[in-house]
Design a protein around this motif. Sequence first.
Motif, mmCIF file in Angstrom:
data_model
loop_
_atom_site.group_PDB
_atom_site.id
_atom_site.type_symbol
_atom_site.label_atom_id
_atom_site.label_comp_id
_atom_site.label_asym_id
_atom_site.label_seq_id
_atom_site.Cartn_x
_atom_site.Cartn_y
_atom_site.Cartn_z
ATOM 1 N N ARG A 161 0.849 -1.152 -0.035
ATOM 2 C CA ARG A 161 0.157 0.073 -0.254
ATOM 3 C C ARG A 161 0.926 1.388 -0.109
ATOM 4 N NH1 ARG A 161 -4.408 2.386 0.539
ATOM 5 N NH2 ARG A 161 -4.663 4.226 2.319
ATOM 6 N N ALA A 162 2.110 1.286 0.702
ATOM 7 C CA ALA A 162 2.810 2.403 0.647
ATOM 8 C C ALA A 162 3.328 2.723 -0.648
ATOM 9 C CB ALA A 162 4.072 2.249 1.706
ATOM 10 N N LEU A 163 3.644 1.757 -1.424
ATOM 11 C CA LEU A 163 4.197 1.929 -3.063
ATOM 12 C C LEU A 163 3.121 2.435 -3.728
ATOM 13 C CD1 LEU A 163 6.665 -1.036 -3.382
ATOM 14 C CD2 LEU A 163 7.159 1.164 -2.694
ATOM 15 N N THR A 164 2.003 1.910 -3.461
ATOM 16 C CA THR A 164 0.601 2.240 -4.396
ATOM 17 C C THR A 164 0.353 3.711 -4.294
ATOM 18 O OG1 THR A 164 -0.169 -0.085 -4.483
ATOM 19 C CG2 THR A 164 -1.664 1.781 -4.755
ATOM 20 N N LEU A 165 0.470 4.092 -3.014
ATOM 21 C CA LEU A 165 0.077 5.530 -2.576
ATOM 22 C C LEU A 165 1.103 6.416 -3.046
ATOM 23 C CD1 LEU A 165 -1.116 4.967 1.024
ATOM 24 C CD2 LEU A 165 -2.404 5.844 -0.776
ATOM 25 N N LEU A 166 2.492 5.954 -3.115
ATOM 26 C CA LEU A 166 3.455 6.733 -3.671
ATOM 27 C C LEU A 166 3.195 7.076 -5.118
ATOM 28 C CD1 LEU A 166 6.989 5.354 -2.338
ATOM 29 C CD2 LEU A 166 6.008 7.654 -1.776
ATOM 30 N N GLU A 167 2.898 5.940 -6.085
ATOM 31 C CA GLU A 167 2.660 5.917 -7.131
ATOM 32 C C GLU A 167 1.272 6.774 -7.709
ATOM 33 O OE1 GLU A 167 3.255 5.906 -11.435
ATOM 34 O OE2 GLU A 167 4.425 4.943 -9.607
ATOM 35 N N ALA A 168 0.387 6.954 -6.573
ATOM 36 C CA ALA A 168 -0.730 7.817 -7.004
ATOM 37 C C ALA A 168 -0.349 9.314 -6.904
ATOM 38 C CB ALA A 168 -1.835 7.529 -5.823
ATOM 39 N N ASP A 169 0.751 9.571 -6.647
ATOM 40 C CA ASP A 169 1.337 11.165 -6.430
ATOM 41 C C ASP A 169 2.031 11.423 -7.862
ATOM 42 O OD1 ASP A 169 0.219 11.821 -4.151
ATOM 43 O OD2 ASP A 169 2.105 11.176 -2.956
ATOM 44 N N ARG A 170 2.108 10.522 -8.832
ATOM 45 C CA ARG A 170 3.013 10.951 -9.754
ATOM 46 C C ARG A 170 2.545 11.783 -10.658
ATOM 47 N NH1 ARG A 170 6.803 7.994 -12.364
ATOM 48 N NH2 ARG A 170 6.758 6.301 -11.138
ATOM 49 N N GLU A 171 1.289 11.983 -11.085
ATOM 50 C CA GLU A 171 0.877 13.060 -11.833
ATOM 51 C C GLU A 171 0.934 14.455 -11.189
ATOM 52 O OE1 GLU A 171 0.131 14.843 -15.078
ATOM 53 O OE2 GLU A 171 -0.160 12.665 -15.079
ATOM 54 N N ALA A 172 0.734 14.576 -9.828
ATOM 55 C CA ALA A 172 1.139 15.671 -9.206
ATOM 56 C C ALA A 172 2.713 15.998 -9.344
ATOM 57 C CB ALA A 172 0.704 15.648 -7.808
ATOM 58 N N VAL A 173 3.623 15.115 -9.242
ATOM 59 C CA VAL A 173 4.916 15.374 -9.262
ATOM 60 C C VAL A 173 5.495 15.718 -10.763
ATOM 61 C CG1 VAL A 173 7.245 13.970 -9.247
ATOM 62 C CG2 VAL A 173 5.600 13.690 -7.200
ATOM 63 N N ARG A 174 4.705 15.193 -11.686
ATOM 64 C CA ARG A 174 5.166 15.474 -13.087
ATOM 65 C C ARG A 174 4.510 16.866 -13.430
ATOM 66 N NH1 ARG A 174 2.501 11.308 -16.334
ATOM 67 N NH2 ARG A 174 4.318 10.136 -15.781
ATOM 68 N N ALA A 175 3.472 17.291 -12.820
ATOM 69 C CA ALA A 175 2.985 18.791 -13.015
ATOM 70 C C ALA A 175 3.860 19.612 -12.195
ATOM 71 C CB ALA A 175 1.616 18.835 -12.265
ATOM 72 N N GLU A 176 4.464 19.419 -11.119
ATOM 73 C CA GLU A 176 5.462 20.352 -10.694
ATOM 74 C C GLU A 176 6.558 20.256 -11.321
ATOM 75 O OE1 GLU A 176 7.842 20.783 -6.285
ATOM 76 O OE2 GLU A 176 6.391 19.173 -6.478
ATOM 77 N N ALA A 177 7.206 19.124 -11.885
ATOM 78 C CA ALA A 177 8.402 19.106 -12.721
ATOM 79 C C ALA A 177 8.110 20.212 -13.956
ATOM 80 C CB ALA A 177 8.723 17.652 -13.131
ATOM 81 N N ARG A 178 7.074 20.044 -14.676
ATOM 82 C CA ARG A 178 6.654 20.911 -15.845
ATOM 83 C C ARG A 178 6.680 22.346 -15.334
ATOM 84 N NH1 ARG A 178 1.869 17.009 -18.192
ATOM 85 N NH2 ARG A 178 3.256 15.437 -19.055
ATOM 86 N N ASP A 179 5.919 22.572 -14.078
ATOM 87 C CA ASP A 179 5.877 23.973 -13.761
ATOM 88 C C ASP A 179 7.203 24.616 -13.428
ATOM 89 O OD1 ASP A 179 4.359 26.018 -12.867
ATOM 90 O OD2 ASP A 179 4.782 25.840 -11.020
ATOM 91 N N ASN A 180 8.103 23.922 -12.774
ATOM 92 C CA ASN A 180 9.463 24.181 -12.498
ATOM 93 C C ASN A 180 10.336 24.524 -13.868
ATOM 94 O OD1 ASN A 180 9.193 24.052 -9.786
ATOM 95 N ND2 ASN A 180 10.345 21.998 -9.659
#
Length: 201
Positions: free
Chosen positions: A60-79
């Motif tokens: 579950r810990a790994l699944t929850l990390l993966e659930a944040d991927r789109e937010a991480v990708r959006a932050e990278a693009r914004d940066n």
Amino acid sequence: MLDGIVDVPGDLLDHGAYHKDFAEHAEDLRGVIWKLERSQTFREPGDTSWEAFRSGDWDRALTLLEADREAVRAEARDNERKGLRVQRVRVVEQPVTPYLQWELNALRMLAEEGFGLRIVKAARCRFLETRGRLPEIVVLGDRVLYEVRYLPDWTPCGARRIDRPDVISAAAAEIAGLYEAGEPLLSFFDREIARLPAPAA
């Protein structure tokens, strides 16, 4: 310089004030945010993946990390749009602690989405630790340096803000040197972390 930062006067900020101050200084920042992590364990109450890891539910810990991927990708693009790079040095002692195994999985996703992350083995930074272990440091361009502060159990509790240009530039240069000498996180992860069994909670 880095191991002497504890002696440099600064302004104490509690947890909320630190995050507010950070956001204000980073809002229109261009260039590089440097981050140095030295401790081998932290507590991250409120982080659902960390809470799952602490409860012993690794899948579950790994699944929850993966659930944040789109937010991480959006932050990278914004940066990238703003001309901002986040470059992070993670010091690793081996064998890795259970916490660090969890965190390296989180950092792997950041690296996959474009954040700059390098691994430095603890022995490679000993030459900078003339007075003790390196502190946890965040440097925002040439504007401000934060020594991130923790309670004795490594729960974050705020930071000390240092505004001296000479300290900021010297600390950034030392972190940059470690970064250049470090190994890309993804290659380290594939070799040292990917095949490890689930860590103990």
